[in-house]
Enzyme design. Structure first.
Site, PDB file in Angstrom:
ATOM      1  N   ASP A 196      61.520  52.104  46.431  1.00  0.00           N
ATOM      2  CA  ASP A 196      60.965  51.884  45.106  1.00  0.00           C
ATOM      3  C   ASP A 196      61.949  52.144  43.972  1.00  0.00           C
ATOM      4  OD1 ASP A 196      58.656  51.455  43.316  1.00  0.00           O
ATOM      5  OD2 ASP A 196      58.975  53.563  42.831  1.00  0.00           O
ATOM      6  N   ASP A 199      63.946  57.196  44.954  1.00  0.00           N
ATOM      7  CA  ASP A 199      63.366  57.821  46.140  1.00  0.00           C
ATOM      8  C   ASP A 199      63.261  56.784  47.260  1.00  0.00           C
ATOM      9  OD1 ASP A 199      61.472  56.175  45.083  1.00  0.00           O
ATOM     10  OD2 ASP A 199      59.894  57.685  44.911  1.00  0.00           O
ATOM     11  N   TYR A 349      51.501  54.906  41.062  1.00  0.00           N
ATOM     12  CA  TYR A 349      51.326  53.585  40.459  1.00  0.00           C
ATOM     13  C   TYR A 349      49.842  53.244  40.472  1.00  0.00           C
ATOM     14  CZ  TYR A 349      56.393  53.007  40.753  1.00  0.00           C
ATOM     15  OH  TYR A 349      57.748  53.152  40.597  1.00  0.00           O
ATOM     16  N   GLU A 553      66.337  57.484  35.843  1.00  0.00           N
ATOM     17  CA  GLU A 553      66.084  56.927  37.175  1.00  0.00           C
ATOM     18  C   GLU A 553      66.285  55.409  37.094  1.00  0.00           C
ATOM     19  OE1 GLU A 553      62.632  58.486  39.155  1.00  0.00           O
ATOM     20  OE2 GLU A 553      63.051  57.409  41.015  1.00  0.00           O
TER      21      GLU A 553
END
Ligand SMILES: *[C@@H]1O[C@H](CO)[C@@H](O)[C@H](O)[C@H]1NC(C)=O
Ligand SMILES: *[C@@H]1O[C@H](CO)[C@@H](O)[C@H](O)[C@H]1NC(C)=O
Ligand SMILES: *[C@@H]1O[C@H](CO)[C@@H](O)[C@H](O)[C@H]1NC(C)=O
Ligand SMILES: *[C@@H]1O[C@H](CO)[C@@H](O)[C@H](O)[C@H]1NC(C)=O
Ligand SMILES: *[C@@H]1O[C@H](CO)[C@@H](O)[C@H](O)[C@H]1NC(C)=O
Length: 582
Positions: A196, A199, A349, A553
């Protein structure tokens, strides 16, 4: 002295690092040799900062080495003459201008008349990865940024996110096969797909949403991929997750939407190749429906069908069959997956309603098939009014743009222009001093980049074209460097070098990697080319800090709208091949 020579003895073994430079070659010294047992020292001058290291020792006899304090034995040649030793976790970092030494003790056999034991040893610094800097495609002279280079690198970012068995064409030398045993609740193969973000979870909802946005960009702006030599790479880019989406459809009304446990995954900092935690999988079914995620899978597959139908008709036809079935499942068994699977993706999500995905999936199926029933569904699920924006969880504006395109109706145009009135300066979306529209500060740039792409498609469809193109360009240019720094790893001026991304933060295999790779101050050893980081906070600040998963990220969904916006031929060629002008 750094020797950039391939040391042939390394290749007596499975040749993992044939291309990595040897930092130093030394002889075994201070030897005590008893004919059947020996002891000696390896002393390496350290001539650059080291992060993770490997020593290949080659003896003139077959030997049986004892373990030492500094290393573990990683592999041994079939003739027992060559040993590869790898640093222990606690001993991976070495500073320039120091030395590192280790005791070597072993057993062997020789006659007294034979020459004494001797060995040479080569140290490889596993901070290096042998990845070639992508060759930069020629820039268009009149352009401020090299869009071709951004496209090339963004596609490489997706390549670095691959899970499963990597093909021989893999261009990321620091990635290997991983999560090969990901499986469904009845043992179905769920390997493959994309990790994703920083991670190693596989989340079907944002993954499919990213594929839809990328496929849309390819359909809309195919010229740019062709003109920049990236068309084949782009097909490979979206084919990979599309294959996984089809695997995840394990029964007519059964769809896997997540692999991996959020807590277990997030407690591990390391490479996906080294993961050992349990990776449970989660599915929606008739009893646990998820029209949001199902309709998004259908959208990804239907847009994938359109992208592939001329190039690979058989693959495209398979996608369309799955898309139809999954959309029918979403229609018949309605519900949100957050309610059906509260213990899983909902925490990361979550989705509060499915109307936007049903609208979006229906529109893509209509575009793929021309069948009126899909257009009817799409229109029925559309909510009149302006939109928040386009994101992994909200496809309302994307659907309106598709509906406007296929119907030409003013009501859709009004909602689209109303949405952009909110997004443009003077509307209700706040602006930073830099000129960046900031809808949400967790990954601020992706929300804006998504809307830049939507604006560019609306412009293609004749809505306020000049204004929308100029706005989209201004927003994309902030991501590319207009504030004095690039927010794209490995691109432009002062790009991020500490992205919150596990695998690129680790030294090269087989050096151990752990939590320490998150907290250390140095740059990620591997350049995660093309990854768009989260971006500025609500106050306009940004720090290139690996610990910051809101601003630094990377994620599959961050790059999707961004890449598709950059692919606009109007941006790339300034003047579109078929005549649009800025
Ligand atoms: C290692 O030993 C060989 C053979 O004695 C010698 O030729 C070479 O110079 C030595 N290398 C180093 C780095 O001392
Ligand atoms: C390491 O130190 C040497 C000798 O002072 C110097 O030439 C070299 O540039 C340094 N290398 C790095 C990577 O700092
Ligand atoms: C290598 O060492 C192993 C024991 O560690 C031994 O079983 C094997 O026979 C050795 N092979 C050679 C070619 O010396
Ligand atoms: C499913 O759809 C029906 C018919 O449109 C509707 O009445 C019902 O509220 C929906 N259920 C859920 C959970 O959304
Ligand atoms: C729909 O999209 C296509 C492809 O971009 C474009 O050629 C066409 O003009 C659009 N039609 C409308 C009504 O927006």
């Amino acid at each position: 002295m750094t020797l950039f020579v391939a040391v042939t003895l390394i290749c007596l073994l499975p040749c993992l690092h044939a291309s990595l430079p040897v930092m130093e070659t030394v002889n075994l010294t201070g030897i005590h040799d008893w004919g059947n047992r020996f002891e000696g020292m390896l002393v390496f001058p350290i001539v650059e900062d080291v992060y993770g290291w490997e020593v290949t020792v080659h003896f003139n006899y077959p030997v049986i080495l004892q373990r030492n304090a500094e290393t573990t034995i990683n592999r041994i040649s079939a003739d027992n003459r060559t040993y590869v030793l790898v640093n222990k976790l606690s001993d991976g970092s070495k500073h320039n201008h120091t030395t590192t030494s280790m005791t070597i003790i072993g057993r062997y056999n020789r006659l007294t008349s034979d020459p004494p034991i001797a060995a040479t040893a080569a140290l490889v610094n596993l901070i290096h990865d042998g990845q070639v800097t992508p060759s930069t495609p020629p820039a268009v002279a009149s352009e401020k940024y090299n869009y071709a280079e951004v496209l090339e690198k963004s596609i490489l970012f997706y390549e670095a996110q691959r899970s499963g068995k990597l093909p021989s064409t893999n261009r990321i030398p620091w990635r290997g096969d991983s999560a090969l045993t990901d499986h469904g609740q009845n043992g179905e193969d769920l390997s493959g797909g994309w990790y994703d973000a920083g991670d190693h979870l596989k989340f079907g909802f944002p993954l499919a949403g990213s594929v839809s946005m990328l496929a849309w960009g390819l359909i809309e702006f195919k010229d740019a991929y062709a003109a920049t030599g990236q068309l084949d790479n782009m097909y490979d880019c979206i084919r990979w997750p599309l294959e996984w989406l089809m695997k995840a459809h394990t029964g007519r009304n059964e769809l896997y939407v997540q692999v991996g446990d959020g807590d277990l995954d997030h407690h591990f900092w390391g490479r996906p190749e080294d993961m050992t935690m349990a990776r449970p999988s989660y599915k929606i079914t008739e009893d646990k429906p998820g029209s949001d995620v199902a309709a998004e899978y259908a959208a990804a597959m239907a847009s994938g069908y359109i992208a592939f139908k001329d190039k690979e008709p058989a693959f495209a036809a398979k996608l369309l069959t799955h898309a139809r079935e999954i959309y029918a499942f979403a229609l018949e068994y309605n519900g949100t997956y957050s309610k059906s699977l509260p213990q899983s993706a909902a925490q990361f999500y979550g989705s509060s309603d499915y109307d936007d995905e049903m609208c979006w999936g229906g529109a893509w199926l209509y575009l793929a098939t021309g069948e009126d029933k899909y257009l009817t569904h799409s229109k029925n699920y559309n909510h009149p009014g302006t939109s928040w924006g386009q994101s992994w969880g909200n496809k309302d504006i994307g659907c309106k743009v598709l509906l406007h395109n296929v119907t030409g109706e003013d009501r859709y145009a009004a909602d689209i222009t109303g949405t952009f009135t909110n997004w443009m300066p003077g509307g209700n979306v706040p602006y930073l001093n830099s000129g960046l529209a900031l809808r949400n500060e967790w990954g601020s740039l992706r929300h804006t980049a998504n809307m830049a792409f939507i604006a560019l498609v609306a412009a293609e469809n004749g809505l306020n074209s000049a204004e929308y193109r100029a706005w989209a360009k201004s927003q994309i240019h902030i991501a590319l460097g207009d504030t004095g720094r690039s927010f794209v790893v490995g691109f432009g001026v002062n790009p991020p070098s500490h992205p919150h991304h596990r695998s690129s933060s680790c030294p090269m295999m087989p050096a151990p990697c752990s939590q320490e790779a998150l907290s250390r101050s140095g740059s990620n050893p591997h350049t995660l080319y093309g990854g768009l980081v989260g971006g500025p906070s609500r106050e306009g600040s940004y720090k290139d800090n690996r610990q910051d998963y809101q601003q630094n990220e990377v994620a599959c969904d961050y790059n999707a709208g961004f890449q598709s916006a950059v692919a606009d031929t109007c941006l790339y060629l300034h003047i579109k091949l078929s005549g649009c002008t800025l």
